[in-house]
Design a protein around this motif. Structure first.
Motif, PDB file in Angstrom:
ATOM      1  N   ARG A   1       0.695  -1.092  -0.052  1.00  0.00           N
ATOM      2  CA  ARG A   1      -0.284  -0.067   0.656  1.00  0.00           C
ATOM      3  C   ARG A   1       0.985   0.929  -0.486  1.00  0.00           C
ATOM      4  O   ARG A   1       0.497   1.995  -0.783  1.00  0.00           O
ATOM      5  CB  ARG A   1      -0.994  -0.317   0.816  1.00  0.00           C
ATOM      6  CG  ARG A   1      -1.989  -0.261   0.989  1.00  0.00           C
ATOM      7  CD  ARG A   1      -2.857  -0.070   2.233  1.00  0.00           C
ATOM      8  NE  ARG A   1      -3.185  -0.283   3.210  1.00  0.00           N
ATOM      9  CZ  ARG A   1      -3.161  -1.356   3.631  1.00  0.00           C
ATOM     10  NH1 ARG A   1      -3.702  -2.331   3.630  1.00  0.00           N
ATOM     11  NH2 ARG A   1      -2.388  -1.416   5.679  1.00  0.00           N
TER      12      ARG A   1
ATOM     13  N   ARG B   1       2.742   1.547  -3.438  1.00  0.00           N
ATOM     14  CA  ARG B   1       1.692   2.161  -4.314  1.00  0.00           C
ATOM     15  C   ARG B   1       1.159   3.345  -4.358  1.00  0.00           C
ATOM     16  O   ARG B   1       1.120   3.957  -5.532  1.00  0.00           O
ATOM     17  CB  ARG B   1       0.255   0.921  -3.765  1.00  0.00           C
ATOM     18  CG  ARG B   1      -0.448   1.065  -5.500  1.00  0.00           C
ATOM     19  CD  ARG B   1      -1.659   0.613  -5.329  1.00  0.00           C
ATOM     20  NE  ARG B   1      -1.007  -1.286  -4.936  1.00  0.00           N
ATOM     21  CZ  ARG B   1      -1.573  -2.023  -4.048  1.00  0.00           C
ATOM     22  NH1 ARG B   1      -2.487  -0.761  -2.670  1.00  0.00           N
ATOM     23  NH2 ARG B   1      -1.445  -3.329  -4.399  1.00  0.00           N
TER      24      ARG B   1
ATOM     25  N   ARG C   1       3.412   0.466 -13.579  1.00  0.00           N
ATOM     26  CA  ARG C   1       2.919   0.431 -12.000  1.00  0.00           C
ATOM     27  C   ARG C   1       2.788  -0.672 -11.625  1.00  0.00           C
ATOM     28  O   ARG C   1       2.789  -1.095 -10.782  1.00  0.00           O
ATOM     29  CB  ARG C   1       2.238   1.859 -12.042  1.00  0.00           C
ATOM     30  CG  ARG C   1       2.073   2.095  -9.970  1.00  0.00           C
ATOM     31  CD  ARG C   1       0.834   3.194  -9.474  1.00  0.00           C
ATOM     32  NE  ARG C   1      -0.357   2.989  -9.850  1.00  0.00           N
ATOM     33  CZ  ARG C   1      -1.030   3.188 -10.928  1.00  0.00           C
ATOM     34  NH1 ARG C   1      -1.176   4.464 -11.415  1.00  0.00           N
ATOM     35  NH2 ARG C   1      -2.406   2.555 -10.590  1.00  0.00           N
TER      36      ARG C   1
ATOM     37  N   LEU D   1       5.004  -3.442  -8.920  1.00  0.00           N
ATOM     38  CA  LEU D   1       4.386  -3.682  -8.003  1.00  0.00           C
ATOM     39  C   LEU D   1       4.209  -5.269  -7.926  1.00  0.00           C
ATOM     40  O   LEU D   1       4.706  -5.704  -6.860  1.00  0.00           O
ATOM     41  CB  LEU D   1       2.634  -3.116  -7.964  1.00  0.00           C
ATOM     42  CG  LEU D   1       2.595  -1.879  -7.488  1.00  0.00           C
ATOM     43  CD1 LEU D   1       1.320  -1.167  -7.357  1.00  0.00           C
ATOM     44  CD2 LEU D   1       3.025  -1.460  -6.565  1.00  0.00           C
TER      45      LEU D   1
END
Lengths: 107, 171
Positions: B12, B15, B25, B29
């Motif tokens: 989290r 991100r 992205r 991740l």
């Protein structure tokens, strides 16, 4: 070894680790640690940006595969990457020889 | 696989700091999460508990904002392959195919014989255009490959591709 001593050499180390065959990011980091008997510990946050840089330069290529329900990205050395690694090794040998000679006269 | 809370919290945090185009992205991740899981499994093989293993691998990877910053810096320097440049390499084989077809048609009409002088001129023009398209396609392909590594070659890539398109359309 201090992590900053690796700066500037990470690309070469990753290419060298990939010369044994395709691998995903964590395996590359582990391989470098293994070959250096744990002395070269990559700051792992810099591992993937370095791999992406090498890929953007055409020195490595990546592909995804699915294993155990997880998509994973594997990297492999390209022909340009192999040539770059050979050049890096030649350059490193010259550098190492020069530093050794300077240090020998100091001792 | 259900996520462990520390990994969930770490992801989290990465991100929220990772300001990159969506596709890039998602890739980042995914790689980070795989790295955390691989690292935790590796530490567990050495006898640590799952929680200890996750703590160790998170320490090794570094603070989430620093990890994200490394990618953002890289993203700013990475060559742009998300624009039209990504399609150019696919055009070169297409034009090579067009030029090969042009040569084939020219050869067939040549051997069929019975051509008037005017038809022979048209046929030779077709063959010449096909050869030029093929040559330009090869030049476009090589300059596009070079342009991916050196932006200075972009104009050569666009020029060769544009010429190949023009000659192919004229053919």
């Amino acid at each position: 070894m201090r992590p900053d001593q690796l700066r500037g050499h990470l690309g070469m180390l990753l290419l060298a680790a990939l010369a044994s065959g395709p691998a995903h990011g964590y395996a590359l980091s582990a391989e470098i640690r293994r070959r250096s008997d744990g002395l070269l510990a990559i700051v792992e946050g810099s591992l993937y940006p370095a791999l992406h840089r090498l890929e953007a330069a055409g020195l490595v290529a990546s592909s995804t595969e699915t294993a155990d329900g997880r998509r994973r990205r594997r990297y492999k050395l390209t022909a340009d990457g192999k040539a770059a690694l050979d050049e890096e090794i030649r350059s490193w040998e010259i550098f190492k020889g020069c530093v050794d000679r300077v240090l020998e006269e100091t001792a | 696989m259900s996520r462990d809370e520390p990994i969930e919290a770490y992801m989290r945090s990465v991100r929220s700091s990772l300001h990159l185009p969506k596709k890039q992205r998602l890739r980042v991740l995914e790689e980070i999460e795989n790295h955390l899981n691989d690292g935790a499994a590796d530490h567990m093989r050495l006898g640590t508990t799952r929680n200890q293993a996750i703590t160790l691998v998170i320490d090794e990877l570094g603070p989430p904002d620093e990890v994200a910053a490394g990618f953002i810096e890289q993203g700013a320097r990475a060559p742009d392959r998300t624009g039209p440049m990504r399609w150019l390499p696919m055009l070169a084989p297409l034009f090579l195919l067009v030029s090969a077809l042009g040569l084939l048609v020219s050869s067939l009409t040549w051997y069929s014989g019975g051509l008037t002088t005017g038809e022979q001129i048209v046929q030779r023009t077709y063959a010449l255009r096909a050869l030029i398209t093929g040559t330009l396609s090869c030049a476009a392909y090589l300059s596009i490959r070079r342009a991916h590594r050196d932006k200075a070659w972009r104009w050569a890539a666009w020029f060769c591709t544009g010429c190949a398109v023009a000659v192919a359309l004229a053919t």
